[in-house]
Enzyme design. Structure first.
Site, mmCIF file in Angstrom:
data_model
loop_
_atom_site.group_PDB
_atom_site.id
_atom_site.type_symbol
_atom_site.label_atom_id
_atom_site.label_comp_id
_atom_site.label_asym_id
_atom_site.label_seq_id
_atom_site.Cartn_x
_atom_site.Cartn_y
_atom_site.Cartn_z
ATOM 1 N N HIS A 52 0.851 -1.205 0.000
ATOM 2 C CA HIS A 52 0.000 0.000 0.000
ATOM 3 C C HIS A 52 0.884 1.252 0.000
ATOM 4 O O HIS A 52 2.061 1.235 0.415
ATOM 5 C CB HIS A 52 -0.903 0.021 1.242
ATOM 6 C CG HIS A 52 -0.152 0.058 2.539
ATOM 7 N ND1 HIS A 52 0.373 1.231 3.062
ATOM 8 C CD2 HIS A 52 0.207 -0.933 3.378
ATOM 9 C CE1 HIS A 52 0.995 0.955 4.190
ATOM 10 N NE2 HIS A 52 0.933 -0.336 4.402
ATOM 11 N N ARG A 59 -6.094 0.960 3.720
ATOM 12 C CA ARG A 59 -4.927 1.527 3.032
ATOM 13 C C ARG A 59 -4.521 0.665 1.831
ATOM 14 O O ARG A 59 -4.069 1.183 0.805
ATOM 15 C CB ARG A 59 -3.767 1.747 3.986
ATOM 16 C CG ARG A 59 -3.244 0.517 4.724
ATOM 17 C CD ARG A 59 -2.305 0.927 5.836
ATOM 18 N NE ARG A 59 -1.652 -0.156 6.573
ATOM 19 C CZ ARG A 59 -2.166 -0.769 7.631
ATOM 20 N NH1 ARG A 59 -3.386 -0.457 8.053
ATOM 21 N NH2 ARG A 59 -1.498 -1.715 8.269
ATOM 22 N N GLU A 114 -1.759 -6.776 7.247
ATOM 23 C CA GLU A 114 -0.433 -6.540 7.842
ATOM 24 C C GLU A 114 -0.284 -7.401 9.103
ATOM 25 O O GLU A 114 -1.296 -7.835 9.689
ATOM 26 C CB GLU A 114 -0.322 -5.051 8.203
ATOM 27 C CG GLU A 114 0.970 -4.631 8.870
ATOM 28 C CD GLU A 114 2.199 -4.976 8.039
ATOM 29 O OE1 GLU A 114 2.690 -4.102 7.331
ATOM 30 O OE2 GLU A 114 2.643 -6.136 8.124
ATOM 31 N N HIS A 123 0.467 -5.558 2.381
ATOM 32 C CA HIS A 123 1.220 -4.803 3.399
ATOM 33 C C HIS A 123 2.668 -5.274 3.473
ATOM 34 O O HIS A 123 3.005 -6.372 3.027
ATOM 35 C CB HIS A 123 0.531 -4.990 4.753
ATOM 36 C CG HIS A 123 -0.907 -4.588 4.726
ATOM 37 N ND1 HIS A 123 -1.347 -3.353 5.131
ATOM 38 C CD2 HIS A 123 -2.002 -5.256 4.282
ATOM 39 C CE1 HIS A 123 -2.659 -3.285 4.956
ATOM 40 N NE2 HIS A 123 -3.093 -4.414 4.441
HETATM 41 O O1 LIG Z 1 2.307 -1.833 10.400
HETATM 42 C C1 LIG Z 1 3.207 -0.968 10.413
HETATM 43 O O2 LIG Z 1 3.614 -0.318 11.390
HETATM 44 C C2 LIG Z 1 3.958 -0.734 9.110
HETATM 45 O O3 LIG Z 1 3.102 -0.776 8.038
HETATM 46 C C3 LIG Z 1 5.000 -1.806 8.970
HETATM 47 O O4 LIG Z 1 5.797 -1.575 10.018
HETATM 48 P P1 LIG Z 1 7.266 -2.212 10.088
HETATM 49 O O5 LIG Z 1 7.971 -1.803 8.812
HETATM 50 O O6 LIG Z 1 7.815 -1.607 11.323
HETATM 51 O O7 LIG Z 1 7.055 -3.703 10.176
#
Ligand SMILES: O=C(O)[C@H](O)COP(=O)(O)O
Length: 204
Positions: free
Chosen positions: A10, A61, A88, A158
């Site tokens: 996203h 998103r 995610e 994600h």
């Molecule tokens: O979910 C989140 O905070 C980000 O989209 C991904 O976070 P990270 O790169 O810290 O895993």
């Protein structure tokens, strides 16, 4: 038949901009994130990619990123499959916290372990291994058969749910995937053979 899989993270979200752990929380895209989604849609169109099937997560998103890509590709009235298996990773108790504040509270090393270890989950959340345990079976059951039949499949998801797929498709070790980052709006394009194996990684 050889299929084509396009994985797109996203575009930048409001919480990416504010450097907040997001996980299963549901912020919108920023204007920059909308631009990233549109740019990737334009790039896919310029590459002559016309998907047969469309998948995204249960979070807006990623859903909005897919909608904007389709708008730029001139694609309308298609069926989009949304499934939380593509969500995610769940950041649990860290969700909503500022990543720098978390580093100040728990230390750089601990936050890096929570963000980028393979099998150590954040408190109340999912590790990458946990994320793969729901994302990979979904890919193998719903998406891979279509690719093996020669279809072109576009997935908007994600950073960590896509890293779980990239790890499996490219046959990466836990150490190798931990070093792999996927930028917001970034496409990854694979050709997948009839045997389900990676035939080629395509550069747009
Ligand atoms: O979910 C989140 O905070 C980000 O989209 C991904 O976070 P990270 O790169 O810290 O895993």
């Amino acid at each position: 038949m050889t299929g084509t899989l396009i994985l797109v993270r996203h575009g930048q979200s409001e919480w990416n901009l504010e450097n907040l752990f997001t996980g299963w929380r549901n912020p919108n895209l920023t204007e920059k994130g909308e631009g990233e989604a549109r740019a990737t849609g334009k790039a896919l169109k310029a590459a002559g990619i016309v998907p047969d099937l469309y998948y995204t997560s249960g979070l807006r998103r990623a859903q909005h990123t897919l909608d904007l890509m389709l708008e730029e590709m001139g694609i309308q009235n298609v069926t989009i499959t949304r499934n939380v298996a593509l969500n995610e990773r769940d950041y649990g108790d860290l969700s909503g916290l500022n990543k720098d504040d978390a580093r100040a509270k728990w230390g750089e090393d601990q936050v890096l372990i929570w963000r980028r270890s393979y099998d150590v989950p954040p408190p109340g959340g999912e590790s990458l291994k946990d994320t793969a345990a729901r994302t990979l079976p979904y890919y193998e059951a719903e998406i891979l058969p279509q690719l093996k039949a020669g279809k072109t499949v576009l997935v908007a998801a994600h950073g960590n749910s896509l890293r779980a797929l990239v790890m499996a498709i490219e046959g990466l070790t836990p150490e190798q995937i931990l070093a792999r980052e996927i930028a917001t709006g970034e496409p990854t394009v694979y050709r997948i053979g009839a045997d389900g194996a990676l035939a080629e990684t395509v550069t747009l």
